[in-house]
Design a protein around this motif. Sequence first.
Motif, short mmCIF file in Angstrom:
data_model
loop_
_atom_site.label_atom_id
_atom_site.label_comp_id
_atom_site.label_asym_id
_atom_site.label_seq_id
_atom_site.Cartn_x
_atom_site.Cartn_y
_atom_site.Cartn_z
N ILE A 56 0.86 -1.20 0.00
CA ILE A 56 0.00 0.00 0.00
C ILE A 56 0.89 1.24 0.00
CG2 ILE A 56 -1.80 1.24 1.29
CD1 ILE A 56 -2.63 -1.48 2.47
N PRO A 57 1.10 1.86 -1.16
CA PRO A 57 1.95 3.07 -1.18
C PRO A 57 1.29 4.21 -0.40
CG PRO A 57 1.42 2.30 -3.42
CD PRO A 57 0.54 1.56 -2.48
N ILE A 58 2.04 4.86 0.46
CA ILE A 58 1.53 6.05 1.15
C ILE A 58 2.26 7.24 0.52
CG2 ILE A 58 1.22 7.22 3.38
CD1 ILE A 58 -0.41 4.60 3.10
N ASP A 59 1.70 7.73 -0.60
CA ASP A 59 2.31 8.87 -1.29
C ASP A 59 1.34 10.05 -1.27
OD1 ASP A 59 0.34 8.12 -3.03
OD2 ASP A 59 1.69 7.23 -4.51
N GLU A 60 1.61 11.05 -2.12
CA GLU A 60 0.77 12.26 -2.06
C GLU A 60 -0.67 11.99 -2.48
OE1 GLU A 60 2.50 12.49 -6.27
OE2 GLU A 60 3.15 11.80 -4.31
N SER A 61 -0.91 10.88 -3.20
CA SER A 61 -2.29 10.61 -3.62
C SER A 61 -3.05 9.74 -2.62
CB SER A 61 -2.32 9.97 -5.01
OG SER A 61 -1.60 8.76 -4.97
N ALA A 62 -2.37 9.26 -1.57
CA ALA A 62 -3.07 8.43 -0.57
C ALA A 62 -3.93 9.32 0.32
CB ALA A 62 -2.05 7.69 0.29
N ILE A 93 -1.36 -11.43 7.81
CA ILE A 93 -1.26 -10.31 6.85
C ILE A 93 -0.09 -9.42 7.21
CG2 ILE A 93 -2.51 -8.35 5.84
CD1 ILE A 93 -5.05 -9.83 7.17
N ILE A 94 0.70 -9.10 6.19
CA ILE A 94 1.80 -8.15 6.38
C ILE A 94 1.51 -6.97 5.46
CG2 ILE A 94 4.29 -7.78 6.08
CD1 ILE A 94 4.35 -11.02 6.27
N CYS A 95 1.45 -5.76 6.01
CA CYS A 95 1.22 -4.57 5.18
C CYS A 95 2.52 -3.78 5.08
CB CYS A 95 0.17 -3.66 5.81
SG CYS A 95 -1.45 -4.38 5.81
N CYS A 96 2.86 -3.32 3.90
CA CYS A 96 4.07 -2.50 3.77
C CYS A 96 3.96 -1.58 2.56
CB CYS A 96 5.30 -3.39 3.66
SG CYS A 96 5.36 -4.34 2.15
N GLN A 97 4.88 -0.65 2.49
CA GLN A 97 4.98 0.22 1.31
C GLN A 97 5.90 -0.47 0.30
OE1 GLN A 97 4.77 4.27 1.31
NE2 GLN A 97 4.91 4.52 3.52
N PRO A 98 5.89 -0.05 -0.98
CA PRO A 98 6.74 -0.70 -1.98
C PRO A 98 8.22 -0.76 -1.56
CG PRO A 98 5.23 0.81 -3.05
CD PRO A 98 5.04 1.01 -1.58
N SER A 99 8.69 0.32 -0.91
CA SER A 99 10.11 0.37 -0.56
C SER A 99 10.48 -0.65 0.53
CB SER A 99 10.49 1.78 -0.10
OG SER A 99 9.60 2.17 0.93
N GLU A 100 9.51 -1.14 1.30
CA GLU A 100 9.78 -2.11 2.38
C GLU A 100 9.54 -3.54 1.93
OE1 GLU A 100 10.89 -0.24 4.61
OE2 GLU A 100 9.93 1.56 3.86
N LEU A 101 9.08 -3.73 0.68
CA LEU A 101 8.64 -5.07 0.27
C LEU A 101 9.77 -6.10 0.29
CD1 LEU A 101 6.47 -6.96 -0.87
CD2 LEU A 101 7.03 -6.12 -3.17
N ALA A 102 10.95 -5.73 -0.22
CA ALA A 102 12.05 -6.71 -0.29
C ALA A 102 12.38 -7.23 1.10
CB ALA A 102 13.27 -6.05 -0.94
N GLU A 103 12.44 -6.31 2.07
CA GLU A 103 12.76 -6.70 3.45
C GLU A 103 11.64 -7.59 4.02
OE1 GLU A 103 13.79 -3.28 5.82
OE2 GLU A 103 13.53 -4.45 7.67
N GLN A 120 7.19 -1.80 -10.09
CA GLN A 120 8.24 -1.93 -9.07
C GLN A 120 8.06 -3.22 -8.27
OE1 GLN A 120 8.11 1.35 -6.32
NE2 GLN A 120 9.73 0.51 -5.03
N VAL A 121 6.82 -3.53 -7.88
CA VAL A 121 6.55 -4.71 -7.05
C VAL A 121 6.86 -6.00 -7.81
CG1 VAL A 121 4.68 -5.99 -5.91
CG2 VAL A 121 4.88 -3.53 -5.58
N ALA A 122 6.48 -6.03 -9.10
CA ALA A 122 6.70 -7.26 -9.90
C ALA A 122 8.18 -7.63 -9.96
CB ALA A 122 6.14 -7.06 -11.31
N LYS A 123 9.05 -6.61 -9.94
CA LYS A 123 10.50 -6.90 -10.02
C LYS A 123 11.00 -7.50 -8.70
CE LYS A 123 11.44 -3.19 -13.23
NZ LYS A 123 11.36 -1.74 -13.12
#
Length: 395
Positions: free
Chosen positions: A191-197, A220-230, A250-253
């Motif tokens: 769930i991206p928390i950016d300016e449009s959230a 359930i684990i919730c995270c932003q795209p930047s935390e996904l790898a971790e 970004q997520v697919a990669k």
Amino acid sequence: MSLNNTPSGQRTHIGFFGIRNAGKSSIVNKLTNQELSLVSAHKGTTTDPVKKAMEILPIGPVVIIDTAGFDDEGDLGELRKKRTYRILEEIDIVVLVLDARETKLSEEELSFLTEVKERKLPYIIIENHTDETEAHGYKELSEDEDIIFLDATNDDMTQVKEALIKLLPDKKEPALVADLIQPKSTVVLVIPIDESAPKGRVILPQQMVLRDLLDHNCKIICCQPSELAEALDDNKEVSLVITDSQAFGQVAKTVPKDTLLTSFSILLARYRGSLNTQLEGVEAIKKLQDNDTVLIAEACTHHRQCNDIGTVKIPGWVNKYTGKDIAFEFSSGNDFPEDLSKYKLVIHCGGCMINAQEMQSRVKHCKEQGVPIVNYGMAIAEFNGILDRSLEIIN
Ligand code: SF4
């Protein structure tokens, strides 16, 4: 919107219709126990549809819609009539209020009833003002028609509530995602928390998925795209990742090929039964040519950000994907156009703020005019070359 409130899209929408002065507003006010609509002896006091979300016991969460009389006159009257008929697209139950003081049904009433029957909408008929006349019933109505006779000034609304309860849509909701995975699976929500959230909350499809997974005892684990790898590194048992469409690329990669991946909007399209139509819409993106016009439609009128998904990102992605010079038009809220003939394609948001009936009605409207429709999520998955992968969970 609070998480405790039933979202408008999941409430039963009940519309009150009739000629001016039939007593629609008096019935609405008595049923809801509120002064929802202005009541007056003057014809045409209700000019535009009045909507209110509320809880009516024992019916449950509803949206009550009081409409302008469909015998309204003049240019403005025609416009109001059009708006009243348009409300039929979002209605679950129609309440037609007739005026017992009139000895016969008007043409407007008869053609409205025909329209309701053609749309196969559940309805009840109320004959109001029965205390003021002896004659009840109309010869224009078939004898099988159940009519509630009452006088809104003196009678209570028990009969009306009982009739509405019988017509309530089947509340057994299909699962959004839980039927596609093993119970107790571990699922990551991106769930991206950016300016449009939106401030202080997550949007409705995310809330719905969260609740569906909790109902089925998933972890359930919730995270932003930047935390996904971790998050994926720390949790090797993750079987599914569900992302906001905007972060698909970004997520697919990041998600390993053997882990299922999909988006909130693809799940919502399946839940609402429009997945196959949307796939036809994806094919239409591939066929776009120079100077074709595409309509980008959103179902609500949220505040647009500078890098807005509908007006900036999607047009950019369409141009890049097709390599063509495409013209774009935009609609939001209730402005979805009647005439779609100039469009080669409609790209529609997930429609989380409208009910399934209204979304289906928009899809039907497109189909009738031969215009393909696709939602943001499926279009974005296609732009990123991951549509097949994101549908694996469903196929
Ligand atoms: S109705 Fe459409 S534009 Fe509005 S929040 Fe939902 S998905 Fe976004």
